[in-house]
Design a protein around this motif. Structure first.
Motif, PDB file in Angstrom:
ATOM      1  N   GLN A  58     -18.622  29.953 -24.574  1.00 32.71           N
ATOM      2  CA  GLN A  58     -18.158  31.279 -24.984  1.00 32.71           C
ATOM      3  C   GLN A  58     -16.953  31.719 -24.138  1.00 32.71           C
ATOM      4  O   GLN A  58     -15.997  32.298 -24.654  1.00 32.71           O
ATOM      5  N   ARG A 108     -12.396  31.350 -28.611  1.00 29.49           N
ATOM      6  CA  ARG A 108     -12.476  32.492 -29.508  1.00 29.49           C
ATOM      7  C   ARG A 108     -13.144  31.985 -30.796  1.00 29.49           C
ATOM      8  O   ARG A 108     -13.192  30.784 -31.039  1.00 29.49           O
ATOM      9  N   PRO A 109     -13.666  32.887 -31.614  1.00 29.70           N
ATOM     10  CA  PRO A 109     -14.597  32.437 -32.658  1.00 29.70           C
ATOM     11  C   PRO A 109     -13.982  31.536 -33.745  1.00 29.70           C
ATOM     12  O   PRO A 109     -14.726  30.872 -34.453  1.00 29.70           O
ATOM     13  N   HIS A 110     -12.672  31.514 -33.868  1.00 35.29           N
ATOM     14  CA  HIS A 110     -12.072  30.652 -34.899  1.00 35.29           C
ATOM     15  C   HIS A 110     -11.753  29.268 -34.338  1.00 35.29           C
ATOM     16  O   HIS A 110     -11.124  28.468 -35.020  1.00 35.29           O
ATOM     17  N   GLU A 117     -14.411  38.395 -16.449  1.00 29.62           N
ATOM     18  CA  GLU A 117     -15.379  39.186 -17.204  1.00 29.62           C
ATOM     19  C   GLU A 117     -16.651  38.405 -17.559  1.00 29.62           C
ATOM     20  O   GLU A 117     -17.444  38.852 -18.373  1.00 29.62           O
ATOM     21  N   CYS A 122     -12.519  27.762 -42.654  1.00 31.70           N
ATOM     22  CA  CYS A 122     -12.265  28.077 -41.232  1.00 31.70           C
ATOM     23  C   CYS A 122     -13.521  28.561 -40.511  1.00 31.70           C
ATOM     24  O   CYS A 122     -13.452  29.439 -39.649  1.00 31.70           O
ATOM     25  N   ARG A 175     -19.815  31.560 -39.128  1.00 30.95           N
ATOM     26  CA  ARG A 175     -19.541  32.778 -38.359  1.00 30.95           C
ATOM     27  C   ARG A 175     -20.298  33.974 -38.909  1.00 30.95           C
ATOM     28  O   ARG A 175     -20.879  34.748 -38.154  1.00 30.95           O
ATOM     29  N   MET A 190     -16.790  43.061 -45.571  1.00 29.82           N
ATOM     30  CA  MET A 190     -15.373  43.387 -45.815  1.00 29.82           C
ATOM     31  C   MET A 190     -14.894  42.952 -47.197  1.00 29.82           C
ATOM     32  O   MET A 190     -13.752  42.573 -47.375  1.00 29.82           O
ATOM     33  N   VAL A 192     -10.894  45.558 -39.027  1.00 29.10           N
ATOM     34  CA  VAL A 192     -11.777  44.649 -38.309  1.00 29.10           C
ATOM     35  C   VAL A 192     -10.996  43.466 -37.738  1.00 29.10           C
ATOM     36  O   VAL A 192     -11.168  43.085 -36.576  1.00 29.10           O
ATOM     37  N   LEU A 193     -10.093  42.910 -38.539  1.00 30.60           N
ATOM     38  CA  LEU A 193      -9.380  41.734 -38.046  1.00 30.60           C
ATOM     39  C   LEU A 193      -8.358  42.102 -36.977  1.00 30.60           C
ATOM     40  O   LEU A 193      -8.146  41.341 -36.031  1.00 30.60           O
ATOM     41  N   GLN A 251     -10.393  42.435 -33.966  1.00 25.19           N
ATOM     42  CA  GLN A 251     -10.833  41.103 -33.532  1.00 25.19           C
ATOM     43  C   GLN A 251      -9.739  40.419 -32.701  1.00 25.19           C
ATOM     44  O   GLN A 251     -10.031  39.760 -31.700  1.00 25.19           O
ATOM     45  N   ALA A 252      -8.504  40.608 -33.119  1.00 26.37           N
ATOM     46  CA  ALA A 252      -7.399  39.969 -32.384  1.00 26.37           C
ATOM     47  C   ALA A 252      -7.197  40.596 -31.011  1.00 26.37           C
ATOM     48  O   ALA A 252      -6.573  40.004 -30.139  1.00 26.37           O
ATOM     49  N   ARG A 305     -12.578  40.591 -26.980  1.00 20.19           N
ATOM     50  CA  ARG A 305     -13.615  39.574 -26.884  1.00 20.19           C
ATOM     51  C   ARG A 305     -14.961  40.299 -27.072  1.00 20.19           C
ATOM     52  O   ARG A 305     -15.029  41.513 -26.922  1.00 20.19           O
ATOM     53  N   THR A 359     -16.527  41.665 -34.655  1.00 23.63           N
ATOM     54  CA  THR A 359     -15.921  41.514 -33.327  1.00 23.63           C
ATOM     55  C   THR A 359     -16.970  41.260 -32.246  1.00 23.63           C
ATOM     56  O   THR A 359     -16.643  40.746 -31.182  1.00 23.63           O
ATOM     57  N   ASP A 367      -1.410  35.531 -31.899  1.00 29.20           N
ATOM     58  CA  ASP A 367      -1.617  34.079 -31.767  1.00 29.20           C
ATOM     59  C   ASP A 367      -2.854  33.655 -32.554  1.00 29.20           C
ATOM     60  O   ASP A 367      -3.932  34.220 -32.366  1.00 29.20           O
ATOM     61  N   VAL A 426      -7.840  33.598 -37.797  1.00 32.40           N
ATOM     62  CA  VAL A 426      -8.735  34.759 -37.723  1.00 32.40           C
ATOM     63  C   VAL A 426      -8.873  35.383 -39.117  1.00 32.40           C
ATOM     64  O   VAL A 426      -9.968  35.723 -39.559  1.00 32.40           O
TER      65      VAL A 426
END
Lengths: 342, 342, 342, 342
Positions: free
Chosen positions: B72, B76-78, B224, C94, C99, C233, D68-69, D72-73, D76, D101, D223, D228
């Protein structure tokens, strides 16, 4: 690390010697891992007897794990979990319940950390909408994070209100033993018999090294729970060592003795100082925690001599907590210092 | 539960007596919870010394937790995590890594449980697409679930290949000690010095009651991490009891002694039977596990007398595993039975 | 962006003019948002008629959303989803299914993108373990990503095998129309009547601007699905504009006409070249996609003149796909170029 | 479905005719899917020009997806997102932000839906703990769900306060256009120039059929965002049809015209009734929404004749919202009815 008398938390205490002895005694050769061992079988039966349930009981590593996995078994991710805004799951678990269950916590302000049936009304009577989280579980702590305790009748009322609309009732029992001793009744009375569906039964704060249990009063909710526990990173390989500790607590009433000691020390502290006109308490005293409202100076002065937590900094509220290991001498020394500081 | 000699798993063994003694010795009054205690400070330093890292080290409850939280911190989740299709994270953790990290495991067939640089080529050279999981971490086990062991040079080659394309290298070291003893070198050689970024350091299989460590050879990945650990339900309240056990393992070389014993017993078993023309092994013998290919009859007959796992039912492959607690007498009795059964 | 004839994907095509007209016609003043509108009511009924289900139907934005939310309604996070290793959910989303559902995809190698009952045996007969993901859903695509198509009997066999052990059957029907036309039957035959539990019904590839539907052949799985869709979503505010497009496809058989056109163009292409001795196909031709194995030179030369995808680079396999918009002239020009290139 | 004049929501309106024309015009033959098309290139440039950013811009299906996205970016999973307790992400997205997220929403009571720097103090000055969610993002809506609007200076103050402690500022701009028109300034002024890091730019409520954009004022946060977006189920295959609509809004100032119309109609309504002594408003009127406090009888009587939402049932607060499609005649008829009802 200061070597000062400690009224900070019941997990600052060590483990009860009899618990440690049982842990050592379980170190007897090889046994199957992951719960397929005689200690787990015996400890499971003891917990079932205590809570009046007919299996299943699942041991886990810690309290956050117990709460999160119990809630996971009760919900789907679009559900909401109603709890007091002071709840441990809402405040002190770093978002683990939301992260793992996917659910939103629907927090409710309370005067003393306890939910009432009236507080559920807003959620029950609200028209449901696809845009909103669907309430599905009510979660309470016994004893609460405010040191207060539900009567069996209060728990039953919440269970009925929840079940009436198809919801479930969850209990965080990290301090279940303190509540039972304070109420002078069996935990059965305010769990299975009061309609609770899933309970986290605390071991660590009751004198164990580590280990908690997830108990399903409503057995069908436990379907596939072994896999939930493994996916939730709470399956202990050498599980006998958790089970043996629970066995020690439950065979000779040690769980009660430990909680009684903790509560009695808090009572001694409370009775010695409660008459002081300069001392107010944030919440009523009922179990093993006091929440005094101190002047900032008193608070600082006392924290130079004793270890305890500032609970609400902006209101200068402290938490004084006792454990199975707190001694009368420690309490008496603390009382003296408090009197000087006030 | 059968009281038969046990070659099933190194977590069927109990805890080493010296570890239990240390755990009991740590039961000395109150101390701060959650790692703010002297045992944690000392054990952290010992692990840093062993792995040549300069902090940070985080103790967790179990092996799945150690792997999942380390991963973790690296992803990142992707992202995708490349691992052998036999990896513990891919096979035996009930989907916990995917569930908690959000990442997809990109599994690779291997002849012996070990990744090679060539196996990464397909992922490195693949054009990246927004439709696909982005590879970001390579995860290896040392020793592997097939009982094989990477040389330091092999680890270094994987680390270089990963870092060259901006990826990270993770090591599941649940059996790190067995690998170090087999390679006759310090774990430093095949972790920090070989370019590994995050390591799960196993305690339970090395003789502890419970407890593992997540070690960050690359320190910035630990930013963190205390919150990651809490959200991941792996923060032990009475953490001194994990730390004290690690301290016992690491002060007098007990970790080596335990691993040496386990490996020696496996070696004794292997040498006694490997010459038998009727016996093939699925994977090369290198640490504390053998994977014999038996006839279904031999397998059944032996499992009537000894506890061990059928590893690949359809190929009639068994796993024979030794631990720090395995005795010469147990091995010799097993050898005799094997000879009879073949 | 090259202005070359395009055999790349059925989502490179635009929208059918009648669909666009319907979308424009739905732009008639105000209406309730989020599906509480007459277009949604009518389109829902049309899909129910087509698939022989009695509600519920839920419109969503895209194909990945349709698959993921359908699977979410069928699973809990510790479950596994069995699918071919070529499945869209496994390869091209993806990691969204893992997820969002928390489930592990249990992928199976297949010769042609189709699961068979035999392939499920390994999962059904495997002893269940708390360490492993519990299989719960079988997911198939109709037509598959390999261009192949299940007969109704094949789907029924999979449904029976799944239901026999308490599992569910999911169908990714992004190209449901192409399959129905190829089989010359109603989609009812290979969905509801064949035992499928949840279907993603594709709109975009059948000539829409955007929009797909999640159809619950087994209605109880849709409990609380509106909230699942919102949390996922995929709830369109101006939903009438998705519904109106589906209405256009479904009222005059336009869905069939579009699929018939796509399939006929692929057929024309296939028949013109399949006799060429230099040309092999990776998978059998059945719907609107061909997977020729070309020499690297032929592949490169053809991609200079036409837009299409390299499907398996290491085997030099291309994908040639037709859509409702492909013309005979485009096919004939392509055939000529292919002949020259071979 | 009632055919009554509609003051319920700006997504009850249809699409602006020029937007529909552009969508139809984009239906010109084949083009690459997933954003590799000229419409997407052009619309991206137009949004960059408007918001003063230098790429990247990502189109998504809907508003919840955009929020949400974007979040998410920026986060963490152990992070917290500070927002007003009335925020759309907190109230109306069915827990999607938390679910996707992994973050906890840290909600703040506000008098009018707007955060102030003072409200952040409690979070900034709080000692950090491993038990608590780490605040990392501040999320505001422009215009807010209470119909109020931040001045550029107010946004800048929040951005500075966030950045000072290493946090980020997110803006839900579903009604960005209404805010810009009300402030009579370019959106640039209160986004990129005011220090916002990521913005959701609304299209649907501004007159589109569907489609929103995630805009990264701080480019490095984007990035790997394409992955994502795909994992977040928001990648439109025929993306040109979203882009073409944005192009229509942005080429001739149509976005301003639409927002100006909506705001002007709300203004006309407000001015006609605000002097009525019997009418109070819950929150100040600033954009395209009014929140009158009505008697239950007035509310009921008006809802028999007009479509609008009861916003706070227990306080008898309604929401009257206008859109680009609201007409003067509709407003005047509504005014008359309101006067009668009061």
């Amino acid at each position: 690390m200061r070597d000062l008398p400690d009224f900070s938390s019941d997990n600052h205490a060590g483990a009860h010697p009899a618990v440690l002895d049982a842990l050592a005694a379980a170190n007897a050769g090889s046994t199957h891992a992951y719960g397929d061992d005689p200690w787990t079988t015996r400890a499971t039966r003891l917990i079932c007897d205590l809570l009046g349930c007919d299996r299943p009981v699942y041991f886990v590593y810690g309290g956050t794990g117990a709460n999160v996995l119990g809630l996971q078994a009760m919900t789907r991710p679009h559900h909401g979990i109603i709890c007091p805004e002071t709840a441990h799951i809402a405040v002190d678990e770093c978002g683990a319940p939301e992260r793992f269950t996917g659910c939103k916590l629907l927090t409710v302000p309370t005067p003393d950390g306890k939910l009432t049936v009236e507080m559920l009304d807003g959620f029950q009577q609200r028209e449901q909408s696809q845009h909103w989280t669907l309430p599905h579980v009510v979660s309470i702590s016994q004893q609460t994070e405010c040191g207060t305790i539900y009567t069996p009748a209060e728990v039953r009322a919440l269970a009925d209100a929840a079940h009436d609309v198809g919801w479930l009732l969850h209990m965080d029992g990290a301090r279940l033993a303190n509540a039972a001793v304070s109420l002078d009744c069996s935990p059965l009375t305010f769990t299975t018999d009061a309609g609770v569906d899933v309970v986290s039964v605390g071991g660590t704060k009751n004198g164990m090294v580590f280990g908690e249990a997830v108990v399903f009063c409503r057995a069908d909710l436990a379907d596939e729970f072994p896999n939930v526990r493994k996916q939730g990173m709470q399956l202990a390989s050498k599980m006998r060592f958790i089970a043996a500790q629970f066995e020690a607590l439950l065979t000779q009433g040690l769980w009660q003795e430990n909680a009684r000691k903790a509560n009695a020390m808090a009572q001694r502290l409370y009775e010695s100082i409660q008459a002081d006109p300069g001392l107010q308490f944030k919440w009523p005293f009922q179990g093993n925690a006091l929440f005094p409202i101190l002047s900032p100076e008193s608070l600082r002065s006392l924290q130079d001599q004793f270890v305890f937590e500032t609970w609400i900094p902006e209101e200068s509220v402290a938490r004084w907590m006792t454990s199975w290991a707190t001694t009368e001498a420690e309490v008496d020394g603390f009382v003296e210092a408090i009197r000087r500081a006030l």
